[in-house]
Design an enzyme around this catalytic site. Structure first.
Site, PDB file in Angstrom:
ATOM      1  N   CYS A  92       1.012  -1.255  -0.022  1.00 20.04           N
ATOM      2  CA  CYS A  92      -0.082   0.445  -0.136  1.00 20.04           C
ATOM      3  C   CYS A  92       0.616   0.870  -0.005  1.00 20.04           C
ATOM      4  O   CYS A  92       1.730   1.940   1.344  1.00 20.04           O
ATOM      5  CB  CYS A  92      -1.311  -0.213   0.972  1.00 20.04           C
ATOM      6  N   HIS A 134      -8.578  -3.948  -2.348  1.00 19.06           N
ATOM      7  CA  HIS A 134      -7.447  -3.260  -2.256  1.00 19.06           C
ATOM      8  C   HIS A 134      -7.900  -2.134  -1.461  1.00 19.06           C
ATOM      9  O   HIS A 134      -8.099  -1.163  -0.547  1.00 19.06           O
ATOM     10  CB  HIS A 134      -6.113  -3.239  -2.005  1.00 19.06           C
ATOM     11  N   GLU A 135      -8.430  -0.897  -3.055  1.00 17.94           N
ATOM     12  CA  GLU A 135      -8.708   0.215  -3.227  1.00 17.94           C
ATOM     13  C   GLU A 135     -10.508   0.394  -2.594  1.00 17.94           C
ATOM     14  O   GLU A 135     -10.250   1.744  -1.747  1.00 17.94           O
ATOM     15  CB  GLU A 135      -8.793   0.881  -4.570  1.00 17.94           C
ATOM     16  N   HIS A 138     -10.169   1.320   1.100  1.00 18.96           N
ATOM     17  CA  HIS A 138      -9.933   2.837   1.606  1.00 18.96           C
ATOM     18  C   HIS A 138     -10.867   3.247   1.761  1.00 18.96           C
ATOM     19  O   HIS A 138     -11.423   4.093   2.362  1.00 18.96           O
ATOM     20  CB  HIS A 138      -8.602   3.049   0.585  1.00 18.96           C
TER      21      HIS A 138
HETATM   22 NI    NI Z   1      -3.603   0.995  -0.164  1.00 15.97          NI
END
Ligand code: NI
Length: 180
Positions: A92, A134-135, A138
């Site tokens: 990340c 993953h995004e 966030h």
């Molecule tokens: Ni990330």
């Protein structure tokens, strides 16, 4: 110059759920340009708006330069078409230099909108699927270390504490993922 500073691990904005985009305007398109240029400058596979300090549900991805899978999603919703999983290294840009195997779903169907407000669907597998998960995390204030268990998480926290950019005055908060 539209490359923006990337917020690091202990920045509170990385823990706040982002707000849905309402206005699909020039400002949104500038945000997507900034995200894309920052992602490329940092050699990242993806980037979410909170990582450059903007609390909106916007992400960009480019997991495989060779395949040309460059794109963006506004207000993404991720579904899983099957139960298949993958396990492999993940990193990340907000936790520089830390890479650990992270379990993810293998296949995703992500629905959202383009920068002009048109509905779009992205069907992805492997690295593209990992990147979108993953995004999207966030945008919910979830970091990939929340997806890592036990020994792996302990190794990660140790690595963060040894990292040059980490500020011991603001120690990391490790929470258990609500998604498992
Ligand atoms: Ni990330």
């Amino acid at each position: 110059m539209t490359v923006q500073p990337v917020r690091l691990f202990d920045d509170p904005i990385l823990r706040e759920p982002a707000a849905p985009v309402v206005d699909f305007d020039a400002e949104l398109r500038q945000l997507i340009t900034d995200l894309t240029e920052t992602m490329h400058e940092k050699n990242g596979a993806g980037l979410a708006a909170p990582q450059i300090g903007v609390g909106l549900r916007v992400l960009v991805f480019h997991p495989d330069l060779a395949k040309g899978e460059l794109g963006h999603l506004v207000n993404p919703v991720v579904d899983f078409p099957d139960e298949e999983e993958q396990d492999g290294p993940e990193g990340c840009l907000s936790i520089p230099g830390v890479y650990l195997d992270t379990r993810r779903r293998m296949n995703v169907v992500a629905k959202g909108f383009t920068s002009h407000g048109d509905p779009v669907q992205i069907v992805g597998s492997g690295q593209l699927a990992r990147c979108i998960q993953h995004e999207t995390d966030h945008l919910d204030g979830v970091l990939f270390l929340d997806r890592v268990d036990g020994d792996r998480r302990a190794r990660m926290i140790e690595a963060i504490r040894q990292a040059g950019w980490y500020d011991p005055a603001a120690p990391p908060v490790v929470k258990t993922s609500p998604h498992r």
